[in-house]
Design a protein around this motif. Structure first.
Motif, short mmCIF file in Angstrom:
data_model
loop_
_atom_site.label_atom_id
_atom_site.label_comp_id
_atom_site.label_asym_id
_atom_site.label_seq_id
_atom_site.Cartn_x
_atom_site.Cartn_y
_atom_site.Cartn_z
N ASN A 1 0.81 -1.23 0.00
CA ASN A 1 0.00 0.00 0.00
C ASN A 1 0.84 1.27 0.00
O ASN A 1 0.31 2.38 0.10
CB ASN A 1 -0.95 0.00 1.20
CG ASN A 1 -2.19 -0.83 0.93
OD1 ASN A 1 -2.60 -0.96 -0.23
ND2 ASN A 1 -2.79 -1.38 1.97
N ARG A 2 2.15 1.13 -0.14
CA ARG A 2 3.03 2.30 -0.29
C ARG A 2 3.91 2.09 -1.53
O ARG A 2 3.70 2.72 -2.54
CB ARG A 2 3.87 2.49 0.99
CG ARG A 2 4.45 3.88 1.10
CD ARG A 2 5.73 4.05 0.35
NE ARG A 2 6.77 3.15 0.81
CZ ARG A 2 7.94 3.00 0.19
NH1 ARG A 2 8.22 3.70 -0.89
NH2 ARG A 2 8.84 2.14 0.65
N ASP A 3 4.84 1.16 -1.48
CA ASP A 3 5.71 0.94 -2.64
C ASP A 3 4.91 0.35 -3.80
O ASP A 3 5.12 0.73 -4.96
CB ASP A 3 6.85 -0.03 -2.26
CG ASP A 3 8.19 0.44 -2.81
OD1 ASP A 3 8.20 1.33 -3.66
OD2 ASP A 3 9.24 -0.10 -2.39
N GLY A 4 4.01 -0.56 -3.49
CA GLY A 4 3.21 -1.20 -4.55
C GLY A 4 2.39 -0.19 -5.33
O GLY A 4 2.39 -0.19 -6.57
N CYS B 1 14.11 -4.81 -0.47
CA CYS B 1 14.81 -5.22 -1.70
C CYS B 1 13.93 -5.05 -2.95
O CYS B 1 12.72 -5.23 -2.90
CB CYS B 1 15.23 -6.68 -1.59
SG CYS B 1 16.42 -6.94 -0.27
N HIS B 2 14.61 -4.76 -4.04
CA HIS B 2 13.95 -4.68 -5.35
C HIS B 2 14.55 -5.69 -6.32
O HIS B 2 15.66 -6.19 -6.12
CB HIS B 2 14.06 -3.26 -5.91
CG HIS B 2 13.05 -2.33 -5.32
ND1 HIS B 2 11.81 -2.12 -5.88
CD2 HIS B 2 13.08 -1.59 -4.18
CE1 HIS B 2 11.12 -1.27 -5.12
NE2 HIS B 2 11.86 -0.93 -4.08
N GLY B 3 13.80 -5.97 -7.39
CA GLY B 3 14.14 -7.10 -8.26
C GLY B 3 14.84 -6.77 -9.56
O GLY B 3 14.78 -7.55 -10.50
N GLY C 1 9.92 -4.44 -9.50
CA GLY C 1 9.14 -4.87 -8.35
C GLY C 1 9.94 -5.12 -7.10
O GLY C 1 11.17 -4.96 -7.05
N ASN C 2 9.20 -5.52 -6.04
CA ASN C 2 9.77 -5.78 -4.71
C ASN C 2 9.83 -7.28 -4.45
O ASN C 2 9.45 -8.07 -5.30
CB ASN C 2 8.87 -5.13 -3.65
CG ASN C 2 8.86 -3.62 -3.71
OD1 ASN C 2 8.55 -3.04 -4.74
ND2 ASN C 2 9.21 -2.98 -2.62
N ALA C 3 10.24 -7.63 -3.24
CA ALA C 3 10.24 -9.05 -2.84
C ALA C 3 8.79 -9.50 -2.65
O ALA C 3 8.03 -8.87 -1.92
CB ALA C 3 11.03 -9.22 -1.55
#
Ligand SMILES: [Zn+2]
Length: 417
Positions: A11-14, A203-205, A242-244
């Motif tokens: 709900n923040r980074d996404g 972490c990011h992908g 994206g993120n983990a």
């Protein structure tokens, strides 16, 4: 030995992801699903952003009334005192904050353009922590943005200053997905040993290592003698690559060789909610789940080749590390192929009663009176306008159950200027 906690940042980074977003009701549903799953904390939004105001207040109300419990709801903002002031003006009841500022030479020269030095970065951050404490924040996390391109010396200086001013955690952000499991393990361990605070791993992908780095980082933190907090998003949705991914991180923590059974989770997690939250996020974001996604992809338990099919039929453990039932899969799902009555922005009361009757059965008849049913329908219309797609059953049920909260979520009063 330290434990591992999950802080989900969908709900923040996404929602910061380019071309994607969630309605306030959808963000609320994510918080509810995360809570059911046992996630420790949801980074539930942006307390300095005007249109988040009613959503954040409504979710804090759900927390106070026990609906969103025991999950913690935490707001994210820049690590500057001015943002903290705005935050408490907009959302006075907020209790948990994360304050973020860039720490790398690249960002200091490339973003602050020589107007700020390292000393200024530390000063701004501690002023923000002081302001948060002065306003009675219960927990304050401090984020080192672009931490993986920051020298360890400066990260330590930054972390120790945060601790001195009463921060509860340091978030190490691999903002560009630059780390490898080897480097993040060493850095995380050094931070845990020398800063003396629990460490968050973000972490990011970009290099395809978000989940591996998260697990390696958490191991470093624990081996360094602190609790570790891993930042995840549902389906790994996040900026750029994206993120983990939440489910993949949980699978890695509980099933991976040398990790599962060796490290303890700080909260009891219910993996059987994985399927539901992944499906909802996919629908709400409008992003299909990749066919090969760990655990929740369409092919995660599909076998075609003769040798594998034969093997899995004899014993699933021949070719499956974990079962689909553990992730909440396996229930038949029905798709209506005949007549379908929908409800939504231009819907009327009889269609609405029909739809709610299908979902709730007898319960649907328990609307106190026509007025109450009409009010819920009106809220459903507004929610549909905001989401621009049909509401799912859980959303309709939520609105019927908490119409007052839903009304707040759907409130978008333009600016207090
Ligand atoms: Zn991020």
């Amino acid at each position: 030995m330290g434990k591992i906690y999950i802080i989900d940042v969908t709900n923040r980074d996404g929602v910061q992801t380019a071309k994607l977003g969630l309605s306030k009701l959808e963000k609320t549903m994510i918080n509810l699903y995360l809570n059911e799953m046992g996630v420790f904390q949801s980074e539930f939004g942006f307390p300095t952003t005007h249109h988040e105001k009613y959503y954040l207040a409504a979710n804090l109300e759900l927390s106070r009334t026990g609906v969103l419990q025991p999950i913690r709801l935490e707001g994210w903002m820049r690590a500057i005192a001015e943002d903290v002031e705005t935050c408490f003006k907009q959302v006075p009841d907020i209790k948990h904050l994360n304050l973020s500022i860039s720490t790398s030479d690249q960002m200091i020269t490339g973003k602050f353009l020589g107007k700020k030095g390292k000393r200024d970065i530390v000063n701004m951050m501690v002023e923000a922590v002081d302001a948060a404490r002065a306003h009675g924040a219960e927990t304050v996390g401090v984020n080192a943005e672009d931490g993986s391109r920051t020298s360890l010396d400066f990260l330590l200086e930054f972390g120790l200053a945060a601790r001195e001013h009463g921060a509860d955690r340091l978030r190490y952000c691999d903002t560009l997905g630059y780390d490898s499991p080897f480097t993040i393990y060493e850095t995380a361990k050094a931070l845990a040993e020398n800063v003396g605070l629990p460490i968050e791993i973000h972490c990011h992908g970009d290099l395809g290592m978000a989940v591996a780095n998260s697990v390696a980082g958490a191991k470093g933190v624990i081996d360094g003698g602190q609790d570790a907090y891993i930042n995840t998003t549902v389906n790994g949705i996040g900026e750029r690559a994206g993120n983990a991914d939440l489910v993949a991180v949980l699978l890695a923590l509980t099933k991976a060789k040398g990790i599962g059974g060796q490290y303890q989770l700080g909260c009891e997690m219910d993996l059987s909610k994985s399927w539901r939250i992944a499906r909802f996020a996919s629908y709400a974001f409008g992003v299909p789940i990749p066919i090969n996604q760990p655990g929740v992809g369409a092919n995660a338990f599909a076998h075609a080749s003769g040798i594998h099919a034969d093997g899995v039929l004899k014993d699933p453990e021949n070719y499956e590390l974990y079962s689909f039932e553990e992730l909440g899969r396996g229930e038949p799902e029905f798709v209506e192929t005949g007549r379908e009555i929908c409800t939504g922005r231009y819907g009327g009361i009889s269609g609405f009663r029909h739809v709610m009757g299908e979902i709730m059965g007898e319960e649907a008849l328990r609307f106190h009176d026509a007025e109450e049913a009409e009010r819920v329908l009106e809220l459903v219309r507004y929610a549909n306008v905001l989401a621009q797609k049909p509401l799912v059953e859980d959303e309709l049920l939520f609105i019927a159950k908490y119409p007052d909260i839903a009304q707040k979520l759907l409130t978008m009063t333009p600016l207090d200027y």
